[in-house]
Design a protein around this motif. Structure first.
Motif, PDB file in Angstrom:
ATOM      1  N   GLU A   1     -15.064  17.853  -1.075  1.00  0.00           N
ATOM      2  CA  GLU A   1     -15.804  19.016  -1.551  1.00  0.00           C
ATOM      3  C   GLU A   1     -14.885  19.994  -2.274  1.00  0.00           C
ATOM      4  N   TYR A   2     -13.648  20.098  -1.796  1.00  0.00           N
ATOM      5  CA  TYR A   2     -12.660  20.965  -2.451  1.00  0.00           C
ATOM      6  C   TYR A   2     -12.327  20.447  -3.850  1.00  0.00           C
ATOM      7  N   ILE A   3     -12.109  19.135  -3.965  1.00  0.00           N
ATOM      8  CA  ILE A   3     -11.770  18.544  -5.263  1.00  0.00           C
ATOM      9  C   ILE A   3     -12.922  18.697  -6.250  1.00  0.00           C
ATOM     10  N   VAL A   4     -14.145  18.514  -5.761  1.00  0.00           N
ATOM     11  CA  VAL A   4     -15.319  18.654  -6.618  1.00  0.00           C
ATOM     12  C   VAL A   4     -15.440  20.079  -7.167  1.00  0.00           C
ATOM     13  N   SER A   5     -14.991  21.050  -6.393  1.00  0.00           N
ATOM     14  CA  SER A   5     -15.176  22.463  -6.753  1.00  0.00           C
ATOM     15  C   SER A   5     -14.164  22.997  -7.755  1.00  0.00           C
ATOM     16  N   LYS A   6     -13.185  22.151  -8.138  1.00  0.00           N
ATOM     17  CA  LYS A   6     -12.140  22.640  -9.035  1.00  0.00           C
ATOM     18  C   LYS A   6     -11.812  21.615 -10.114  1.00  0.00           C
ATOM     19  N   PRO A   7     -11.113  22.042 -11.163  1.00  0.00           N
ATOM     20  CA  PRO A   7     -10.700  21.077 -12.196  1.00  0.00           C
ATOM     21  C   PRO A   7      -9.736  20.056 -11.603  1.00  0.00           C
ATOM     22  N   CYS A   8      -9.880  18.797 -12.000  1.00  0.00           N
ATOM     23  CA  CYS A   8      -8.977  17.751 -11.498  1.00  0.00           C
ATOM     24  C   CYS A   8      -7.582  17.950 -12.079  1.00  0.00           C
ATOM     25  N   THR A   9      -6.585  17.708 -11.245  1.00  0.00           N
ATOM     26  CA  THR A   9      -5.209  17.906 -11.682  1.00  0.00           C
ATOM     27  C   THR A   9      -4.372  16.635 -11.661  1.00  0.00           C
ATOM     28  N   SER A  10      -4.958  15.527 -11.249  1.00  0.00           N
ATOM     29  CA  SER A  10      -4.173  14.292 -11.162  1.00  0.00           C
ATOM     30  C   SER A  10      -5.076  13.072 -11.265  1.00  0.00           C
ATOM     31  N   GLU A  11      -4.439  11.927 -11.495  1.00  0.00           N
ATOM     32  CA  GLU A  11      -5.173  10.658 -11.556  1.00  0.00           C
ATOM     33  C   GLU A  11      -5.758  10.313 -10.195  1.00  0.00           C
ATOM     34  N   ILE A  12      -5.062  10.698  -9.138  1.00  0.00           N
ATOM     35  CA  ILE A  12      -5.562  10.440  -7.793  1.00  0.00           C
ATOM     36  C   ILE A  12      -6.866  11.191  -7.560  1.00  0.00           C
ATOM     37  N   GLU A  13      -6.907  12.437  -7.983  1.00  0.00           N
ATOM     38  CA  GLU A  13      -8.117  13.224  -7.777  1.00  0.00           C
ATOM     39  C   GLU A  13      -9.276  12.694  -8.619  1.00  0.00           C
ATOM     40  N   ASN A  14      -8.971  12.197  -9.801  1.00  0.00           N
ATOM     41  CA  ASN A  14     -10.019  11.550 -10.610  1.00  0.00           C
ATOM     42  C   ASN A  14     -10.566  10.321  -9.901  1.00  0.00           C
ATOM     43  N   LEU A  15      -9.667   9.563  -9.262  1.00  0.00           N
ATOM     44  CA  LEU A  15     -10.100   8.370  -8.530  1.00  0.00           C
ATOM     45  C   LEU A  15     -10.952   8.766  -7.324  1.00  0.00           C
TER      46      LEU A  15
ATOM     47  N   ARG B   1      -0.021  15.598   1.791  1.00  0.00           N
ATOM     48  CA  ARG B   1       1.113  15.862   0.899  1.00  0.00           C
ATOM     49  C   ARG B   1       0.871  17.125   0.080  1.00  0.00           C
ATOM     50  N   LYS B   2      -0.328  17.254  -0.464  1.00  0.00           N
ATOM     51  CA  LYS B   2      -0.670  18.435  -1.254  1.00  0.00           C
ATOM     52  C   LYS B   2      -0.671  19.687  -0.387  1.00  0.00           C
TER      53      LYS B   2
ATOM     54  N   VAL C   1       3.625  10.034  -5.085  1.00  0.00           N
ATOM     55  CA  VAL C   1       2.264  10.098  -5.613  1.00  0.00           C
ATOM     56  C   VAL C   1       1.881   8.769  -6.254  1.00  0.00           C
ATOM     57  N   GLU C   2       2.838   8.154  -6.955  1.00  0.00           N
ATOM     58  CA  GLU C   2       2.583   6.869  -7.611  1.00  0.00           C
ATOM     59  C   GLU C   2       2.283   5.784  -6.587  1.00  0.00           C
ATOM     60  N   GLU C   3       2.997   5.797  -5.481  1.00  0.00           N
ATOM     61  CA  GLU C   3       2.764   4.802  -4.425  1.00  0.00           C
ATOM     62  C   GLU C   3       1.399   5.005  -3.781  1.00  0.00           C
ATOM     63  N   ILE C   4       1.018   6.250  -3.559  1.00  0.00           N
ATOM     64  CA  ILE C   4      -0.286   6.541  -2.972  1.00  0.00           C
ATOM     65  C   ILE C   4      -1.400   6.099  -3.902  1.00  0.00           C
ATOM     66  N   LEU C   5      -1.253   6.363  -5.193  1.00  0.00           N
ATOM     67  CA  LEU C   5      -2.252   5.940  -6.173  1.00  0.00           C
ATOM     68  C   LEU C   5      -2.385   4.421  -6.183  1.00  0.00           C
ATOM     69  N   SER C   6      -1.252   3.734  -6.122  1.00  0.00           N
ATOM     70  CA  SER C   6      -1.270   2.265  -6.104  1.00  0.00           C
ATOM     71  C   SER C   6      -1.974   1.746  -4.861  1.00  0.00           C
ATOM     72  N   GLU C   7      -1.723   2.381  -3.712  1.00  0.00           N
ATOM     73  CA  GLU C   7      -2.372   1.978  -2.462  1.00  0.00           C
ATOM     74  C   GLU C   7      -3.883   2.178  -2.541  1.00  0.00           C
ATOM     75  N   LEU C   8      -4.308   3.303  -3.110  1.00  0.00           N
ATOM     76  CA  LEU C   8      -5.733   3.583  -3.235  1.00  0.00           C
ATOM     77  C   LEU C   8      -6.421   2.531  -4.101  1.00  0.00           C
ATOM     78  N   LYS C   9      -5.812   2.213  -5.225  1.00  0.00           N
ATOM     79  CA  LYS C   9      -6.398   1.229  -6.142  1.00  0.00           C
ATOM     80  C   LYS C   9      -6.453  -0.152  -5.500  1.00  0.00           C
ATOM     81  N   ARG C  10      -5.378  -0.508  -4.799  1.00  0.00           N
ATOM     82  CA  ARG C  10      -5.329  -1.826  -4.176  1.00  0.00           C
ATOM     83  C   ARG C  10      -6.360  -1.952  -3.054  1.00  0.00           C
ATOM     84  N   SER C  11      -6.497  -0.907  -2.237  1.00  0.00           N
ATOM     85  CA  SER C  11      -7.445  -0.966  -1.123  1.00  0.00           C
ATOM     86  C   SER C  11      -8.888  -1.014  -1.612  1.00  0.00           C
ATOM     87  N   LEU C  12      -9.155  -0.427  -2.772  1.00  0.00           N
ATOM     88  CA  LEU C  12     -10.513  -0.468  -3.328  1.00  0.00           C
ATOM     89  C   LEU C  12     -10.960  -1.901  -3.604  1.00  0.00           C
TER      90      LEU C  12
END
Length: 271
Positions: free
Chosen positions: A81-95, A223-224, A251-262
């Motif tokens: 809900e927090y991310i939805v309420s503000k402009p995205c600042t990263s690829e992770i938040e877009n995902l 982390r944030k 951040v890059e490792e977390i993004l990779s983990e998110l994509k892989r788990s999807l």
């Protein structure tokens, strides 16, 4: 834990503690998976109701998994809900914006399914039988050599629902991207262990929870949060040293983990 006493008692049951991880052929077949599940069932049956000297000091984690999931869902719902309420600042938040809502829905459905299908009955059975889990049950830590069962280490051993060992094994197979039928493996385990329908439902719920995606998302959230919370500057030297000992994911490792788990957790299966 009195490792010496437990080691000696396990040896009397034909189970040897080696003291290190095993190397094994990573190209495993469906038969290898079936054999490993049979071995998991075999060792669990040997451990049920065991009263080892010093075992009273072994930790109990019965029910912890699901309780942690309940808390995790609430935290990540607020973060979404927090991310939805503000402009995205990263690829992770877009995902998270594109897939987070779906994964939250899966997580809530899985937790609700567990509670609606006699979860407390499973816990009661486990406590009455004094069930023990190994923790790591893949070929890296559990094997059979010439009819003798060998365990690499027992540091993950705990009082817990026997279903948890199978759940751990299934998650390992998913992460390694093996093509498996989770439902078939669950049914095989429940039959071989002579468990009831509530065990079948419990495992269906567990395996439907997007554990890896949620864990990586939570890691990003924390982390944030750490990055903007000045209270961390006043941590004691001891706490700082403990944190430094544990390597933090980039951040890059977390993004990779998110994509892989999807790839294996976004699909609809089991419930």
């Amino acid at each position: 834990m009195d490792k010496l006493s437990i080691t000696e008692c396990l040896r009397l049951k034909g189970i040897t503690i080696i003291g290190h991880d095993f190397s094994y052929d990573k190209n495993i077949s469906k038969r290898d998976i079936t054999s490993q599940i049979e071995l998991i069932v075999e060792i669990q049956k040997s451990l049920i109701g065991c009263n080892f000297p010093g075992l009273s000091r072994i930790r109990s984690i019965i029910g912890r998994e699901v309780e942690e999931y309940k808390v995790q869902v609430k935290k990540l719902q607020r973060h979404y809900e927090y991310i939805v309420s503000k402009p995205c600042t990263s690829e992770i938040e877009n995902l998270i914006l594109s897939d987070g809502k779906m994964m939250l829905k899966k997580a809530k459905r899985a937790v609700n399914y567990i509670y609606e299908h006699d979860y407390y009955g499973v816990i009661k059975r486990s406590m009455n039988r004094e069930e023990i889990c190994i923790g790591k049950v893949d070929k890296n830590n559990l094997r059979k050599v010439e009819g003798n069962i060998e365990i690499g280490t027992i540091k993950g051993m705990a009082y817990n629902l026997v279903e948890e060992d199978l759940y751990y094994y299934i998650k390992r197979l998913q992460r390694k991207e093996f093509q498996i039928d989770e439902k078939e493996l669950i049914e095989m385990f429940v039959r071989a262990s002579h468990l009831s329908f509530n065990s079948l439902d419990y495992l269906k719920g567990l395996c439907s929870y997007p554990k890896d995606f949620m864990k990586s998302w939570e890691r990003y959230r924390d982390r944030k949060k750490d990055g903007i919370n000045e209270i961390h500057h006043s941590l004691s030297v001891c706490n700082l040293e403990c944190k430094e000992d544990k390597k933090e994911k980039t951040v890059e490792e977390i993004l990779s983990e998110l994509k892989r788990s999807l790839k294996y957790e976004s699909k609809s299966f089991i419930i």
